[in-house]
Design a protein around this motif. Structure first.
Motif, PDB file in Angstrom:
ATOM      1  N   ASN A   1      45.976  34.805  -0.540  1.00 54.17           N
ATOM      2  CA  ASN A   1      46.256  35.950  -1.414  1.00 54.17           C
ATOM      3  C   ASN A   1      47.750  36.206  -1.536  1.00 54.17           C
ATOM      4  OD1 ASN A   1      46.835  36.944   1.107  1.00 54.17           O
ATOM      5  ND2 ASN A   1      45.175  38.430   1.160  1.00 54.17           N
ATOM      6  N   GLY A   2      48.560  35.176  -1.206  1.00 56.63           N
ATOM      7  CA  GLY A   2      50.011  35.296  -1.317  1.00 56.63           C
ATOM      8  C   GLY A   2      50.679  34.038  -0.800  1.00 56.63           C
ATOM      9  N   TYR A   3      52.002  33.997  -0.896  1.00 58.04           N
ATOM     10  CA  TYR A   3      52.743  32.846  -0.398  1.00 58.04           C
ATOM     11  C   TYR A   3      52.967  32.981   1.110  1.00 58.04           C
ATOM     12  CZ  TYR A   3      53.682  32.077  -5.341  1.00 58.04           C
ATOM     13  OH  TYR A   3      53.540  31.857  -6.673  1.00 58.04           O
ATOM     14  N   LEU A   4      53.063  31.862   1.797  1.00 51.65           N
ATOM     15  CA  LEU A   4      53.259  31.880   3.244  1.00 51.65           C
ATOM     16  C   LEU A   4      54.674  32.324   3.604  1.00 51.65           C
ATOM     17  CD1 LEU A   4      51.413  28.619   4.367  1.00 51.65           C
ATOM     18  CD2 LEU A   4      50.509  30.916   3.997  1.00 51.65           C
ATOM     19  N   HIS A   5      54.823  32.917   4.805  1.00 53.74           N
ATOM     20  CA  HIS A   5      56.135  33.360   5.284  1.00 53.74           C
ATOM     21  C   HIS A   5      56.470  32.655   6.593  1.00 53.74           C
ATOM     22  CE1 HIS A   5      53.824  35.792   8.080  1.00 53.74           C
ATOM     23  NE2 HIS A   5      53.234  36.435   7.071  1.00 53.74           N
ATOM     24  N   ILE A   6      57.551  33.061   7.243  1.00 53.84           N
ATOM     25  CA  ILE A   6      58.051  32.364   8.431  1.00 53.84           C
ATOM     26  C   ILE A   6      57.044  32.412   9.579  1.00 53.84           C
ATOM     27  CG2 ILE A   6      59.257  34.395   9.364  1.00 53.84           C
ATOM     28  CD1 ILE A   6      60.455  30.708   9.454  1.00 53.84           C
ATOM     29  N   GLY A   7      56.275  33.492   9.666  1.00 50.19           N
ATOM     30  CA  GLY A   7      55.257  33.567  10.715  1.00 50.19           C
ATOM     31  C   GLY A   7      54.178  32.515  10.534  1.00 50.19           C
ATOM     32  N   HIS A   8      53.824  32.249   9.279  1.00 44.32           N
ATOM     33  CA  HIS A   8      52.853  31.193   8.997  1.00 44.32           C
ATOM     34  C   HIS A   8      53.410  29.827   9.387  1.00 44.32           C
ATOM     35  CE1 HIS A   8      51.221  34.231   6.005  1.00 44.32           C
ATOM     36  NE2 HIS A   8      50.128  33.876   6.671  1.00 44.32           N
ATOM     37  N   ALA A   9      54.717  29.635   9.166  1.00 36.92           N
ATOM     38  CA  ALA A   9      55.331  28.349   9.522  1.00 36.92           C
ATOM     39  C   ALA A   9      55.190  28.088  11.017  1.00 36.92           C
ATOM     40  CB  ALA A   9      56.802  28.343   9.117  1.00 36.92           C
ATOM     41  N   LYS A  10      55.375  29.137  11.812  1.00 36.68           N
ATOM     42  CA  LYS A  10      55.208  28.990  13.258  1.00 36.68           C
ATOM     43  C   LYS A  10      53.760  28.637  13.590  1.00 36.68           C
ATOM     44  CE  LYS A  10      55.623  31.495  17.630  1.00 36.68           C
ATOM     45  NZ  LYS A  10      56.008  32.773  18.287  1.00 36.68           N
ATOM     46  N   ALA A  11      52.814  29.334  12.958  1.00 36.72           N
ATOM     47  CA  ALA A  11      51.397  29.073  13.216  1.00 36.72           C
ATOM     48  C   ALA A  11      51.017  27.650  12.817  1.00 36.72           C
ATOM     49  CB  ALA A  11      50.539  30.088  12.457  1.00 36.72           C
ATOM     50  N   ILE A  12      51.566  27.174  11.707  1.00 39.72           N
ATOM     51  CA  ILE A  12      51.282  25.804  11.267  1.00 39.72           C
ATOM     52  C   ILE A  12      51.765  24.810  12.300  1.00 39.72           C
ATOM     53  CG2 ILE A  12      51.932  24.042   9.567  1.00 39.72           C
ATOM     54  CD1 ILE A  12      51.969  26.310   7.458  1.00 39.72           C
TER      55      ILE A  12
END
Length: 326
Positions: A264-275
């Motif tokens: 429901n939106g673009y990923l942010h820096i927190g998502h990068a860590k989770a990835i």
């Protein structure tokens, strides 16, 4: 509430941290019971932090002998995070009161690894990995540190001392970081022609290069800290043994993780860590990671976001084993 805060401050917690713990409906009662079981009200820094860690990681169902571990911490028998981890693991399947010697052996109680023994063990590993270190230099540190941590002689050594000794010996072997440790600079240096071959060396002389950031290898990322102590496959305690058996049958003994974003939106820096954590952990353990779109807010979802998320995962260097929807 105030009495509980004061009680938790006896562990060495700062006032704000003690207040936070006291207000936690799950942690507060558990930690209070562990302090009571320990038989003490005030603690030095290390046992206080170990008791707090115990309170945040155990449940009566998973660790029925947590009170015994609390007493072992207070008495100094359990004196490191490594020993605490071994103690909680031992107590999930065994009764420590039935055979204390077996508990002590499993948890390294009374084992002291001297500075000289640490230095000798680290030196042996580094010598065995010398060719790798000389070739890949600082990019190989994560892999070699992992070898050091798996050395049986260092199982109960203080992790801080081991890391300091490792850093000192690798620095002595490799020297400080330089342009060879920057992948971008190394590629440019290899592509450059000798100045003598240039028709106009002065005109083509490259400007001084700015040192660039180089990504940390996955092996290094998962070689230290709490993330390096995650349960191995099948070691995560379950309420019923059948759950573990069912899990191992389903996964065939492999690490399987998932990255579950909402499209429901673009990923942010927190998502990068989770990835990096989810895909990276699976990768270095020979497992697989699924991209699972979490369908909790379907009204806000768009195909553009679905595509963008997959593109981002691939841009970070990973490929999902499966793309799923829930």
């Amino acid at each position: 509430m105030e009495a509980l805060i004061t009680k938790f401050e006896g562990l060495g917690l700062a006032a704000e941290k003690a207040k936070e713990a006291a207000g936690n409906k799950k942690l507060g009662p558990t930690l209070s019971d562990l302090i009571d079981a320990s038989g003490q009200t005030t603690f030095e820094k290390t046992p206080g932090m170990l008791l707090y860690t115990l309170g945040t990681t155990v449940t009566k169902e998973k660790t029925p002998h947590a009170d015994y571990i609390a007493k072992a911490i207070a008495s100094g028998r359990i004196a490191s995070t490594e020993q605490l981890s071994a103690a909680t693991k031992y107590c999930t399947k065994n009764d420590p009161t039935a055979e204390e010697k077996a508990f002590d052996a499993a948890c390294g109680v009374g084992v002291v690894v001297s500075d000289e023994e640490i230095a000798a063990s680290v030196r042996e590993v580094i010598e065995g990995a010398r060719d790798l270190l000389v070739k890949d230099r600082y990019r190989a540190l994560g892999r070699v540190l992992g070898m050091v941590k798996k050395t049986p002689a260092l199982q109960w050594a203080e992790s801080g001392k081991v890391k300091n000794e490792f850093d000192a010996q690798t620095l002595a072997l490799l020297g400080p970081k330089d342009e060879r440790d920057d992948p971008a600079n190394a590629k440019k240096a290899a592509a450059k022609k000798p100045a003598a071959e240039s028709l106009n060396a002065a005109a083509t002389k490259a400007a001084p290069e700015t040192k660039r950031w180089a990504p940390t290898p996955l092996e290094t990322m998962f070689a230290d800290g709490d993330i390096s102590r995650l349960h191995k496959v099948g070691e995560n305690p379950q309420i019923k043994p059948e759950l573990t058996e069912e899990h191992l049958r389903a996964t065939k003994g492999k690490v399987i993780t998932r990255f579950p974003p909402e499209p429901n939106g673009y990923l942010h820096i927190g998502h990068a860590k989770a990835i990096n954590v989810n895909f990276g952990y699976a990768k270095i353990h020979g497992g697989k990671c699924n991209l699972r779109y979490d369908d909790t807010n379907p009204e806000a979802e768009e195909q553009e976001y679905v595509d963008s998320i997959l593109d981002t995962v691939r841009w970070l260097g990973f490929e999902p084993d499966q793309v799923l929807y829930s």
